[in-house]
Motif scaffolding. Structure first.
Motif, mmCIF file in Angstrom:
data_model
loop_
_atom_site.group_PDB
_atom_site.id
_atom_site.type_symbol
_atom_site.label_atom_id
_atom_site.label_comp_id
_atom_site.label_asym_id
_atom_site.label_seq_id
_atom_site.Cartn_x
_atom_site.Cartn_y
_atom_site.Cartn_z
ATOM 1 N N GLY A 1 0.815 -1.211 0.000
ATOM 2 C CA GLY A 1 0.000 0.000 0.000
ATOM 3 C C GLY A 1 0.847 1.259 0.000
ATOM 4 N N ASP A 2 1.931 1.229 0.756
ATOM 5 C CA ASP A 2 2.833 2.395 0.812
ATOM 6 C C ASP A 2 3.537 2.644 -0.508
ATOM 7 O OD1 ASP A 2 2.190 2.902 3.424
ATOM 8 O OD2 ASP A 2 4.016 2.046 4.283
ATOM 9 N N ASN A 3 3.596 1.618 -1.356
ATOM 10 C CA ASN A 3 4.309 1.758 -2.626
ATOM 11 C C ASN A 3 3.389 1.755 -3.843
ATOM 12 O OD1 ASN A 3 7.266 1.844 -1.917
ATOM 13 N ND2 ASN A 3 6.612 0.044 -0.751
ATOM 14 N N LEU A 4 2.088 1.896 -3.600
ATOM 15 C CA LEU A 4 1.140 2.052 -4.699
ATOM 16 C C LEU A 4 1.490 3.299 -5.510
ATOM 17 C CD1 LEU A 4 -1.584 1.295 -6.110
ATOM 18 C CD2 LEU A 4 -2.704 2.776 -4.409
ATOM 19 N N PHE A 5 1.593 3.156 -6.826
ATOM 20 C CA PHE A 5 1.954 4.263 -7.732
ATOM 21 C C PHE A 5 3.259 4.930 -7.285
ATOM 22 C CE2 PHE A 5 -2.855 4.410 -7.954
ATOM 23 C CZ PHE A 5 -2.949 3.828 -9.217
ATOM 24 N N CYS A 6 4.196 4.116 -6.825
ATOM 25 C CA CYS A 6 5.420 4.634 -6.197
ATOM 26 C C CYS A 6 6.158 5.680 -7.034
ATOM 27 C CB CYS A 6 6.354 3.462 -5.892
ATOM 28 S SG CYS A 6 7.870 3.950 -5.026
ATOM 29 N N ASP A 7 6.350 5.409 -8.325
ATOM 30 C CA ASP A 7 7.153 6.323 -9.151
ATOM 31 C C ASP A 7 6.433 7.628 -9.462
ATOM 32 O OD1 ASP A 7 9.203 4.524 -9.111
ATOM 33 O OD2 ASP A 7 8.768 3.666 -11.075
ATOM 34 N N TRP A 8 5.133 7.679 -9.255
ATOM 35 C CA TRP A 8 4.383 8.924 -9.397
ATOM 36 C C TRP A 8 4.232 9.614 -8.043
ATOM 37 C CZ3 TRP A 8 -0.173 6.435 -12.581
ATOM 38 C CH2 TRP A 8 0.274 6.204 -13.898
ATOM 39 N N ARG A 9 4.202 8.810 -7.012
ATOM 40 C CA ARG A 9 3.892 9.305 -5.666
ATOM 41 C C ARG A 9 5.088 9.945 -4.973
ATOM 42 N NH1 ARG A 9 1.243 4.836 -1.792
ATOM 43 N NH2 ARG A 9 0.954 6.001 0.129
ATOM 44 N N TYR A 10 6.280 9.439 -5.308
ATOM 45 C CA TYR A 10 7.493 9.922 -4.654
ATOM 46 C C TYR A 10 8.471 10.479 -5.678
ATOM 47 C CZ TYR A 10 5.636 6.928 -0.960
ATOM 48 O OH TYR A 10 4.821 6.332 -0.028
ATOM 49 N N ASP B 1 14.336 11.544 -4.785
ATOM 50 C CA ASP B 1 15.005 11.583 -3.483
ATOM 51 C C ASP B 1 14.164 10.974 -2.358
ATOM 52 O OD1 ASP B 1 13.044 13.469 -3.101
ATOM 53 O OD2 ASP B 1 14.403 15.157 -2.741
ATOM 54 N N GLY B 2 13.010 10.423 -2.713
ATOM 55 C CA GLY B 2 12.149 9.780 -1.718
ATOM 56 C C GLY B 2 11.110 10.696 -1.098
ATOM 57 N N SER B 3 11.188 11.980 -1.388
ATOM 58 C CA SER B 3 10.203 12.917 -0.850
ATOM 59 C C SER B 3 8.881 12.781 -1.604
ATOM 60 C CB SER B 3 10.720 14.357 -0.958
ATOM 61 O OG SER B 3 10.940 14.697 -2.328
ATOM 62 N N LEU B 4 7.808 13.262 -0.996
ATOM 63 C CA LEU B 4 6.501 13.170 -1.631
ATOM 64 C C LEU B 4 6.392 14.108 -2.827
ATOM 65 C CD1 LEU B 4 4.079 13.107 1.456
ATOM 66 C CD2 LEU B 4 4.775 11.171 0.033
ATOM 67 N N ASN B 5 5.801 13.603 -3.901
ATOM 68 C CA ASN B 5 5.484 14.434 -5.051
ATOM 69 C C ASN B 5 4.153 15.113 -4.746
ATOM 70 O OD1 ASN B 5 4.731 15.591 -7.448
ATOM 71 N ND2 ASN B 5 4.599 13.670 -8.592
ATOM 72 N N LYS B 6 4.197 16.360 -4.373
ATOM 73 C CA LYS B 6 3.000 17.071 -3.931
ATOM 74 C C LYS B 6 1.965 17.256 -5.038
ATOM 75 C CE LYS B 6 5.445 19.510 -0.236
ATOM 76 N NZ LYS B 6 5.836 20.825 0.308
ATOM 77 N N ASP B 7 2.384 17.033 -6.290
ATOM 78 C CA ASP B 7 1.457 17.203 -7.404
ATOM 79 C C ASP B 7 0.648 15.942 -7.693
ATOM 80 O OD1 ASP B 7 2.260 19.838 -7.864
ATOM 81 O OD2 ASP B 7 3.936 19.198 -9.132
ATOM 82 N N PHE B 8 1.002 14.820 -7.037
ATOM 83 C CA PHE B 8 0.285 13.580 -7.309
ATOM 84 C C PHE B 8 -0.922 13.462 -6.402
ATOM 85 C CE2 PHE B 8 -0.223 8.860 -6.999
ATOM 86 C CZ PHE B 8 -0.684 8.693 -8.304
ATOM 87 N N VAL B 9 -2.001 12.934 -6.941
ATOM 88 C CA VAL B 9 -3.298 12.980 -6.250
ATOM 89 C C VAL B 9 -3.297 12.273 -4.890
ATOM 90 C CG1 VAL B 9 -4.228 10.917 -7.402
ATOM 91 C CG2 VAL B 9 -5.782 12.729 -6.591
ATOM 92 N N LEU B 10 -2.536 11.186 -4.730
ATOM 93 C CA LEU B 10 -2.533 10.494 -3.432
ATOM 94 C C LEU B 10 -1.892 11.333 -2.338
ATOM 95 C CD1 LEU B 10 -1.786 6.708 -4.095
ATOM 96 C CD2 LEU B 10 -3.955 7.934 -4.123
ATOM 97 N N ASN B 11 -1.136 12.346 -2.739
ATOM 98 C CA ASN B 11 -0.500 13.234 -1.768
ATOM 99 C C ASN B 11 -1.258 14.543 -1.588
ATOM 100 O OD1 ASN B 11 1.587 11.318 -1.521
ATOM 101 N ND2 ASN B 11 2.684 12.209 -3.258
ATOM 102 N N ASP B 12 -2.411 14.630 -2.224
ATOM 103 C CA ASP B 12 -3.237 15.834 -2.148
ATOM 104 C C ASP B 12 -4.342 15.614 -1.114
ATOM 105 O OD1 ASP B 12 -4.936 17.983 -2.468
ATOM 106 O OD2 ASP B 12 -4.912 17.916 -4.668
ATOM 107 N N PRO B 13 -4.307 16.302 0.022
ATOM 108 C CA PRO B 13 -5.309 16.080 1.073
ATOM 109 C C PRO B 13 -6.735 16.463 0.659
ATOM 110 C CG PRO B 13 -3.971 18.017 1.564
ATOM 111 C CD PRO B 13 -3.324 17.335 0.391
ATOM 112 N N THR B 14 -6.858 17.093 -0.504
ATOM 113 C CA THR B 14 -8.186 17.446 -1.009
ATOM 114 C C THR B 14 -9.014 16.199 -1.290
ATOM 115 O OG1 THR B 14 -7.233 19.405 -2.073
ATOM 116 C CG2 THR B 14 -9.419 18.729 -2.819
#
Length: 199
Positions: free
Chosen positions: A42-51, A54-67
């Motif tokens: 679960g933590d690695n779902l869509f990993c290459d889009w999500r992170y 450097d391992g930091s969160l990609n803030k532009d990806f929907v799973l990282n958007d609290p909206t």
């Protein structure tokens, strides 16, 4: 997770991309894992889009958007194409999605989702676009997925569609059974048949 499935009403996470293949859902490097830990996949779902690299969160990806949040993933046409890896379904389930909505699923991935207690719901292109429009207009809008009636309802517009599901898989989902559980639940019937067949 083996959980009985009945009616789910939830907000949605929109992923309006077509041809999302299983390597994008869970990259091949994670197939080396020897255990099926829900959190790991679960933590690695869509990993290459999500992170980021450097391992930091990609803030532009929907799973990282609290909206956006919820148990329903709404995605574009041809979801789960490519490799038949079941790990992709493990990652979707491990993240916490119970339903994936698309206008078309790759057959093997669709079955893998069902085997992992995730319900793939196929809708028309028009209904799918309306879902995306409703989610973007109000991220708190909800969708109701009614497995017994085989309907999906956009509660923002009130519009519904019916969806198809194999009767056996429907029975298993509604009763929280995997294939082995189903066989065990019919153990007496199997034994009776074997007795008759051996005469």
């Amino acid at each position: 997770m083996k959980t009985k499935f009945d009616i789910i009403t939830s907000t949605c996470v929109p992923l309006p991309l077509e041809n999302v293949d299983t390597d994008q859902i869970i990259p091949a490097r994670f197939l080396k894992a020897t255990t099926r830990e829900e959190k790991f996949f679960g933590d690695n779902l869509f990993c290459d889009w999500r992170y980021n690299v450097d391992g930091s969160l990609n803030k532009d990806f929907v799973l990282n958007d609290p909206t956006y949040s919820g148990q329903i993933l709404v995605t574009g046409k041809n979801f789960g194409s490519g490799s038949s890896r079941e790990h992709a379904a493990w990652a979707i389930a491990g993240y916490g999605f119970r339903v994936v909505v698309s206008s078309f699923f790759a057959d093997i991935h669709k079955n893998n989702e069902l085997n992992n207690f995730v319900l793939p719901v196929v809708v028309s292109e028009e209904f799918l676009q309306e879902l995306f429009d409703s989610i973007y207009a109000n991220p708190k809008m909800e969708v109701e997925v009614n497995l017994p009636e085989q309907t999906i309802t956009n509660k923002a517009t009130g519009k519904s569609e019916n969806f198809e599901i194999n009767a056996y898989k429907k029975h298993c989902l509604m009763n929280g059974l995997d294939d082995i559980d189903f066989l065990l639940s019919n153990k007496n019937k199997i034994e009776q048949w074997e007795k008759k067949a051996s005469r």
